[in-house]
Design a protein around this motif. Structure first.
Motif, PDB file in Angstrom:
ATOM      1  N   LEU A   1      62.434  45.326  78.972  1.00 32.84           N
ATOM      2  CA  LEU A   1      61.112  44.805  79.299  1.00 32.84           C
ATOM      3  C   LEU A   1      60.056  45.319  78.335  1.00 32.84           C
ATOM      4  O   LEU A   1      59.147  44.580  77.964  1.00 32.84           O
ATOM      5  N   SER A   2      60.163  46.561  77.906  1.00 32.90           N
ATOM      6  CA  SER A   2      59.173  47.085  76.969  1.00 32.90           C
ATOM      7  C   SER A   2      59.356  46.455  75.591  1.00 32.90           C
ATOM      8  O   SER A   2      58.388  46.255  74.865  1.00 32.90           O
ATOM      9  N   ALA A   3      60.573  46.093  75.220  1.00 30.18           N
ATOM     10  CA  ALA A   3      60.808  45.425  73.943  1.00 30.18           C
ATOM     11  C   ALA A   3      60.192  44.036  73.959  1.00 30.18           C
ATOM     12  O   ALA A   3      59.631  43.583  72.952  1.00 30.18           O
ATOM     13  N   ASP A   4      60.244  43.334  75.086  1.00 31.76           N
ATOM     14  CA  ASP A   4      59.618  42.023  75.201  1.00 31.76           C
ATOM     15  C   ASP A   4      58.103  42.121  75.065  1.00 31.76           C
ATOM     16  O   ASP A   4      57.467  41.294  74.426  1.00 31.76           O
ATOM     17  N   GLU A   5      57.512  43.130  75.656  1.00 35.34           N
ATOM     18  CA  GLU A   5      56.069  43.311  75.569  1.00 35.34           C
ATOM     19  C   GLU A   5      55.658  43.654  74.140  1.00 35.34           C
ATOM     20  O   GLU A   5      54.623  43.196  73.662  1.00 35.34           O
ATOM     21  N   ALA A   6      56.461  44.459  73.459  1.00 39.05           N
ATOM     22  CA  ALA A   6      56.145  44.820  72.082  1.00 39.05           C
ATOM     23  C   ALA A   6      56.215  43.586  71.187  1.00 39.05           C
ATOM     24  O   ALA A   6      55.356  43.389  70.308  1.00 39.05           O
ATOM     25  N   ALA A   7      57.204  42.733  71.390  1.00 35.91           N
ATOM     26  CA  ALA A   7      57.331  41.511  70.595  1.00 35.91           C
ATOM     27  C   ALA A   7      56.161  40.573  70.871  1.00 35.91           C
ATOM     28  O   ALA A   7      55.631  39.941  69.960  1.00 35.91           O
ATOM     29  N   ALA A   8      55.718  40.496  72.112  1.00 34.31           N
ATOM     30  CA  ALA A   8      54.597  39.629  72.461  1.00 34.31           C
ATOM     31  C   ALA A   8      53.305  40.143  71.834  1.00 34.31           C
ATOM     32  O   ALA A   8      52.487  39.356  71.340  1.00 34.31           O
ATOM     33  N   SER A   9      53.111  41.446  71.827  1.00 32.26           N
ATOM     34  CA  SER A   9      51.884  41.990  71.246  1.00 32.26           C
ATOM     35  C   SER A   9      51.896  41.820  69.725  1.00 32.26           C
ATOM     36  O   SER A   9      50.857  41.563  69.121  1.00 32.26           O
ATOM     37  N   LEU A  10      53.064  41.911  69.074  1.00 38.94           N
ATOM     38  CA  LEU A  10      53.151  41.665  67.654  1.00 38.94           C
ATOM     39  C   LEU A  10      52.870  40.197  67.326  1.00 38.94           C
ATOM     40  O   LEU A  10      52.200  39.888  66.344  1.00 38.94           O
ATOM     41  N   ALA A  11      53.350  39.305  68.159  1.00 40.57           N
ATOM     42  CA  ALA A  11      53.096  37.892  67.959  1.00 40.57           C
ATOM     43  C   ALA A  11      51.605  37.593  68.120  1.00 40.57           C
ATOM     44  O   ALA A  11      51.037  36.783  67.374  1.00 40.57           O
ATOM     45  N   ALA A  12      50.951  38.262  69.034  1.00 39.57           N
ATOM     46  CA  ALA A  12      49.512  38.054  69.231  1.00 39.57           C
ATOM     47  C   ALA A  12      48.738  38.584  68.032  1.00 39.57           C
ATOM     48  O   ALA A  12      47.735  37.997  67.620  1.00 39.57           O
ATOM     49  N   LEU A  13      49.188  39.689  67.446  1.00 41.94           N
ATOM     50  CA  LEU A  13      48.511  40.234  66.268  1.00 41.94           C
ATOM     51  C   LEU A  13      48.648  39.301  65.076  1.00 41.94           C
ATOM     52  O   LEU A  13      47.737  39.159  64.267  1.00 41.94           O
ATOM     53  N   GLU A  14      49.796  38.653  64.941  1.00 47.80           N
ATOM     54  CA  GLU A  14      50.017  37.754  63.803  1.00 47.80           C
ATOM     55  C   GLU A  14      49.127  36.534  63.892  1.00 47.80           C
ATOM     56  O   GLU A  14      48.794  35.932  62.866  1.00 47.80           O
ATOM     57  N   LEU A  15      48.702  36.146  65.080  1.00 46.67           N
ATOM     58  CA  LEU A  15      47.806  35.010  65.209  1.00 46.67           C
ATOM     59  C   LEU A  15      46.424  35.312  64.623  1.00 46.67           C
ATOM     60  O   LEU A  15      45.749  34.431  64.103  1.00 46.67           O
TER      61      LEU A  15
END
Length: 56
Positions: A40-54
Motif C-alpha cells: 500500500l505504501s508503494a502504491d501511494e509513493a507511485a501516485a505521488s510521483l505521478a502527481a509530481l510529474e504532472l
C-alpha cells in the motif's frame, strides 16, 4: 477447584503443539501485515510521483 495431581512436565509436552501453532499464526500475521503495508505504501509513493510529474 483445582486438580489434585498436576504433572507440569507432562502438561508442557502436551501443550507444545498448540503453542507452536499460536506462534506460527502470530508470525504469519506479522508477515502478511508487513507485506500489505509495504504494498500500500508503494502504491501511494507511485501516485505521488505521478502527481509530481504532472507539474514538472
Amino acid at each position: 477447584m483445582s486438580a489434585p495431581d498436576t504433572n507440569i512436565a507432562k502438561q508442557k509436552t502436551r501443550h507444545r503443539p498448540a503453542l507452536w501453532g499460536l506462534w506460527t499464526g502470530v508470525l504469519l500475521a506479522i508477515v502478511v501485515g508487513s507485506i500489505l503495508a509495504w504494498t500500500l505504501s508503494a502504491d501511494e509513493a507511485a501516485a505521488s510521483l505521478a502527481a509530481l510529474e504532472l507539474f514538472v
